[in-house]
Design a protein around this motif. Structure first.
Motif, PDB file in Angstrom:
ATOM      1  N   LYS A 159      -5.678 -11.681 -88.989  1.00  0.00           N
ATOM      2  CA  LYS A 159      -6.150 -12.294 -90.229  1.00  0.00           C
ATOM      3  C   LYS A 159      -6.565 -11.221 -91.224  1.00  0.00           C
ATOM      4  O   LYS A 159      -7.167 -10.208 -90.850  1.00  0.00           O
ATOM      5  CB  LYS A 159      -7.332 -13.221 -89.944  1.00  0.00           C
ATOM      6  N   SER A 160      -6.233 -11.461 -92.506  1.00  0.00           N
ATOM      7  CA  SER A 160      -6.604 -10.528 -93.567  1.00  0.00           C
ATOM      8  C   SER A 160      -6.698 -11.278 -94.887  1.00  0.00           C
ATOM      9  O   SER A 160      -5.909 -12.195 -95.146  1.00  0.00           O
ATOM     10  CB  SER A 160      -5.580  -9.394 -93.682  1.00  0.00           C
ATOM     11  N   ALA A 161      -7.655 -10.872 -95.711  1.00  0.00           N
ATOM     12  CA  ALA A 161      -7.822 -11.493 -97.023  1.00  0.00           C
ATOM     13  C   ALA A 161      -6.904 -10.867 -98.062  1.00  0.00           C
ATOM     14  O   ALA A 161      -6.656 -11.458 -99.120  1.00  0.00           O
ATOM     15  CB  ALA A 161      -9.274 -11.375 -97.475  1.00  0.00           C
ATOM     16  N   THR A 162      -6.370  -9.678 -97.782  1.00  0.00           N
ATOM     17  CA  THR A 162      -5.574  -8.969 -98.794  1.00  0.00           C
ATOM     18  C   THR A 162      -4.147  -8.651 -98.354  1.00  0.00           C
ATOM     19  O   THR A 162      -3.251  -8.568 -99.183  1.00  0.00           O
ATOM     20  CB  THR A 162      -6.279  -7.658 -99.191  1.00  0.00           C
ATOM     21  N   LEU A 163      -3.927  -8.454 -97.062  1.00  0.00           N
ATOM     22  CA  LEU A 163      -2.573  -8.146 -96.583  1.00  0.00           C
ATOM     23  C   LEU A 163      -1.760  -9.433 -96.493  1.00  0.00           C
ATOM     24  O   LEU A 163      -2.289 -10.501 -96.193  1.00  0.00           O
ATOM     25  CB  LEU A 163      -2.623  -7.469 -95.218  1.00  0.00           C
ATOM     26  N   THR A 164      -0.476  -9.332 -96.729  1.00  0.00           N
ATOM     27  CA  THR A 164       0.413 -10.490 -96.671  1.00  0.00           C
ATOM     28  C   THR A 164       1.577 -10.217 -95.730  1.00  0.00           C
ATOM     29  O   THR A 164       1.782  -9.081 -95.292  1.00  0.00           O
ATOM     30  CB  THR A 164       0.950 -10.838 -98.068  1.00  0.00           C
ATOM     31  N   GLN A 165       2.333 -11.275 -95.424  1.00  0.00           N
ATOM     32  CA  GLN A 165       3.529 -11.180 -94.575  1.00  0.00           C
ATOM     33  C   GLN A 165       3.223 -10.458 -93.259  1.00  0.00           C
ATOM     34  O   GLN A 165       3.973  -9.589 -92.813  1.00  0.00           O
ATOM     35  CB  GLN A 165       4.668 -10.476 -95.324  1.00  0.00           C
ATOM     36  N   ILE A 166       2.112 -10.825 -92.650  1.00  0.00           N
ATOM     37  CA  ILE A 166       1.696 -10.185 -91.393  1.00  0.00           C
ATOM     38  C   ILE A 166       2.582 -10.671 -90.253  1.00  0.00           C
ATOM     39  O   ILE A 166       2.769 -11.871 -90.072  1.00  0.00           O
ATOM     40  CB  ILE A 166       0.218 -10.485 -91.099  1.00  0.00           C
ATOM     41  N   ARG A 167       3.100  -9.726 -89.482  1.00  0.00           N
ATOM     42  CA  ARG A 167       4.037 -10.095 -88.408  1.00  0.00           C
ATOM     43  C   ARG A 167       3.806  -9.195 -87.189  1.00  0.00           C
ATOM     44  O   ARG A 167       4.254  -8.053 -87.158  1.00  0.00           O
ATOM     45  CB  ARG A 167       5.473  -9.959 -88.908  1.00  0.00           C
ATOM     46  N   PRO A 168       3.120  -9.705 -86.146  1.00  0.00           N
ATOM     47  CA  PRO A 168       2.962  -8.923 -84.914  1.00  0.00           C
ATOM     48  C   PRO A 168       4.283  -8.882 -84.146  1.00  0.00           C
ATOM     49  O   PRO A 168       4.979  -9.895 -84.021  1.00  0.00           O
ATOM     50  CB  PRO A 168       1.899  -9.695 -84.132  1.00  0.00           C
ATOM     51  N   GLU A 223       7.843  -2.963 -75.792  1.00  0.00           N
ATOM     52  CA  GLU A 223       7.514  -2.384 -74.491  1.00  0.00           C
ATOM     53  C   GLU A 223       6.037  -2.629 -74.169  1.00  0.00           C
ATOM     54  O   GLU A 223       5.631  -3.757 -73.988  1.00  0.00           O
ATOM     55  CB  GLU A 223       7.882  -0.897 -74.465  1.00  0.00           C
ATOM     56  N   ASP A 224       5.213  -1.565 -74.117  1.00  0.00           N
ATOM     57  CA  ASP A 224       3.814  -1.749 -73.738  1.00  0.00           C
ATOM     58  C   ASP A 224       2.857  -1.633 -74.916  1.00  0.00           C
ATOM     59  O   ASP A 224       1.665  -1.368 -74.735  1.00  0.00           O
ATOM     60  CB  ASP A 224       3.420  -0.740 -72.653  1.00  0.00           C
ATOM     61  N   HIS A 225       3.360  -1.814 -76.156  1.00  0.00           N
ATOM     62  CA  HIS A 225       2.462  -1.781 -77.304  1.00  0.00           C
ATOM     63  C   HIS A 225       2.887  -2.817 -78.340  1.00  0.00           C
ATOM     64  O   HIS A 225       3.918  -3.467 -78.201  1.00  0.00           O
ATOM     65  CB  HIS A 225       2.409  -0.376 -77.924  1.00  0.00           C
ATOM     66  N   TRP A 226       2.042  -2.964 -79.358  1.00  0.00           N
ATOM     67  CA  TRP A 226       2.290  -3.936 -80.427  1.00  0.00           C
ATOM     68  C   TRP A 226       2.347  -3.225 -81.768  1.00  0.00           C
ATOM     69  O   TRP A 226       1.552  -2.317 -82.039  1.00  0.00           O
ATOM     70  CB  TRP A 226       1.167  -4.983 -80.471  1.00  0.00           C
ATOM     71  N   ASN A 227       3.300  -3.649 -82.617  1.00  0.00           N
ATOM     72  CA  ASN A 227       3.377  -3.197 -83.998  1.00  0.00           C
ATOM     73  C   ASN A 227       2.971  -4.356 -84.905  1.00  0.00           C
ATOM     74  O   ASN A 227       3.562  -5.438 -84.835  1.00  0.00           O
ATOM     75  CB  ASN A 227       4.798  -2.740 -84.355  1.00  0.00           C
ATOM     76  N   ILE A 228       1.964  -4.128 -85.735  1.00  0.00           N
ATOM     77  CA  ILE A 228       1.510  -5.145 -86.682  1.00  0.00           C
ATOM     78  C   ILE A 228       2.094  -4.795 -88.053  1.00  0.00           C
ATOM     79  O   ILE A 228       1.578  -3.918 -88.752  1.00  0.00           O
ATOM     80  CB  ILE A 228      -0.025  -5.232 -86.752  1.00  0.00           C
ATOM     81  N   HIS A 229       3.178  -5.467 -88.422  1.00  0.00           N
ATOM     82  CA  HIS A 229       3.820  -5.216 -89.717  1.00  0.00           C
ATOM     83  C   HIS A 229       3.129  -6.057 -90.790  1.00  0.00           C
ATOM     84  O   HIS A 229       2.708  -7.188 -90.538  1.00  0.00           O
ATOM     85  CB  HIS A 229       5.307  -5.566 -89.656  1.00  0.00           C
ATOM     86  N   TYR A 230       3.063  -5.516 -92.014  1.00  0.00           N
ATOM     87  CA  TYR A 230       2.428  -6.244 -93.111  1.00  0.00           C
ATOM     88  C   TYR A 230       2.918  -5.697 -94.455  1.00  0.00           C
ATOM     89  O   TYR A 230       3.533  -4.634 -94.530  1.00  0.00           O
ATOM     90  CB  TYR A 230       0.902  -6.127 -93.023  1.00  0.00           C
TER      91      TYR A 230
END
Length: 427
Positions: free
Chosen positions: A256-265, A269-276
């Motif tokens: 969740k974010s008040a300013t970032l948009t188009q957030i896509r986890p 493999e063994d990690h996560w990329n949070i694109h925004y």
């Protein structure tokens, strides 16, 4: 079968023929069957008295279940007494016999070999409706003859041992895996599997061991932490760690974010990329997002902050510029060293620099520098090789040096930075 015969006789303690005080007002047959109040080979014969015929019948079925439980338990105990490696199982069986006899209905659902016991298998039944001559109270005597051949007992003992060994093996596997957890899903499954073991284990020793192991697995949720791998504009990279090692989590986090948009986890493999997308962010305000993972019954959260201009090379020149000529005359300067203080939030490369120095006949052009500068506050030394004419002696050091830098960021994007700074020179 010695134990079975003894147990069968025990079931009839307290069941006596109708005394003179009781009057039979109704019965299911003209004569009492010969099998009532006797022992029959390959049968369970039992009776019960209650104020309701259905209740009396149900008590008979409970007696049958108790009988089967005791018969199986006695035979399991007898067949494994000489096996050293089954000491813990034998201990459980002894416990089982001491605390479970005649109270099996409270846990019968946990014993799979009891599911086949049914009223439909009763071979013969007999009942009487009785009246107390003195109090006029009505009671019912219900007797059943239930088939239980020795072959059936052997099958049940085998099934009990197979199931018990299977549950022991499952516990041992979960205990071994506890020290080598590689995913949150593995913890989830262990907690669920231990529920079935806790329900099944009828002895206190194994039941408590399973409860303790489940508590230990649940505690692992509290030991997991979020670890930042990188924080580049447009993508925040993280992993979850347990005991200092990365642990996989398949459940998608909530971001969740008040300013970032188009957030896509996105899992990798063994990690996560949070694109925004940060195009709508105001660089003068705080821009951040909160990541939350659901682990068991707990939420694990972490907030990361972003600078929407972090990829834009923003270089600040500060303090004085120092100029030092290697040689000087009244009219010329040769080989000038330049020291400049620079500050930036990102690394960059200086390609060219131009300096307009008061009192010199021409600007100082320094090309093809290709000088890499790391982020943060840095002091950069640049050399101008050559001779330049000095027009007049400088007495007023309040004059400002003007110029510009041509720089390039790590993505290869060029930018010109103009500046005006006080300077000090050795001429």
């Amino acid at each position: 079968m010695k134990h079975i015969r003894v147990l069968s006789l025990l079931l009839f303690i307290g069941i006596l023929p109708c005394t003179a005080q009781l009057k039979v007002v109704q019965k299911s047959a003209k004569k009492t069957p010969v099998w009532v109040n006797t022992t029959q080979k390959d049968y369970i014969v039992t009776s019960a008295i209650a104020d309701n015929i259905e209740r009396a019948k149900n008590e008979c079925m409970d007696n049958i279940r108790k009988y089967v439980i005791d018969a199986v338990a006695q035979n399991v105990k007898s067949s494994s007494e000489s096996t050293i490696n089954q000491e813990s199982v034998n201990s459980g069986i002894v416990n089982f016999l001491d605390s479970y006899t005649y109270t099996a209905q409270t846990q019968s659902a946990n014993l799979p070999y009891l599911t086949g016991i049914s009223e439909s298998k009763i071979e013969e039944a007999y009942w009487e409706k009785r009246e107390d001559k003195k109090t006029k109270e009505i009671s019912y005597l219900y007797c059943v003859k239930y088939p239980f051949p020795s072959l059936e007992l052997k099958k049940l003992v085998h099934e009990f041992q197979r199931k018990d060994n299977e549950m022991n093996e499952k516990y041992n596997t979960l205990e071994e895996q506890y020290e080598n957890i590689t995913s949150v899903a593995q913890i989830d499954k262990a907690v669920t599997d231990l529920n079935s073991l806790i329900r099944y284990f009828f002895d206190d020793v194994r039941k408590e061991a399973a409860r303790n192991l489940q508590r230990n697995y649940r505690q692992l949720y509290n030991e997991i932490s979020i670890h930042e791998i990188s924080n580049k504009l447009g993508c925040y990279c993280l992993d979850l760690q347990l005991r200092g090692k990365a642990i996989k989590v398949s459940q998608r986090p909530v971001v969740k974010s008040a300013t970032l948009t188009q957030i896509r986890p996105e899992a990798e493999e063994d990690h996560w990329n949070i694109h925004y997308n940060s195009e709508t962010c105001d660089p003068t305000e705080e821009n951040f997002a909160t990541i939350t993972f659901k682990l068991g019954n707990k939420n694990l959260s972490q907030t990361f902050y972003i600078d929407p201009e972090q990829d834009k090379v923003k270089v600040i020149l500060s303090k004085d510029v120092y100029l030092t000529a290697e040689t000087k005359t009244d009219s010329t300067l040769t080989n000038i060293s330049i020291r400049i203080n620079l500050e930036s939030k990102a690394a960059y490369t200086i390609d060219n620099i131009t300096l307009n120095v008061p009192g010199l006949s021409m600007p100082l052009f320094i090309d093809n520098l290709n000088q890499t500068v790391s982020k943060g506050t840095q002091t950069v030394n640049i050399d101008y090789n050559g001779e330049v004419e000095l027009l007049e002696k400088q007495n007023n050091r309040m004059n400002l040096l003007k110029g510009h830098l041509e720089i390039k960021n790590t993505e290869g994007v060029s930018k010109r930075i103009d500046f005006s700074l006080p300077f000090k020179a050795n001429w």
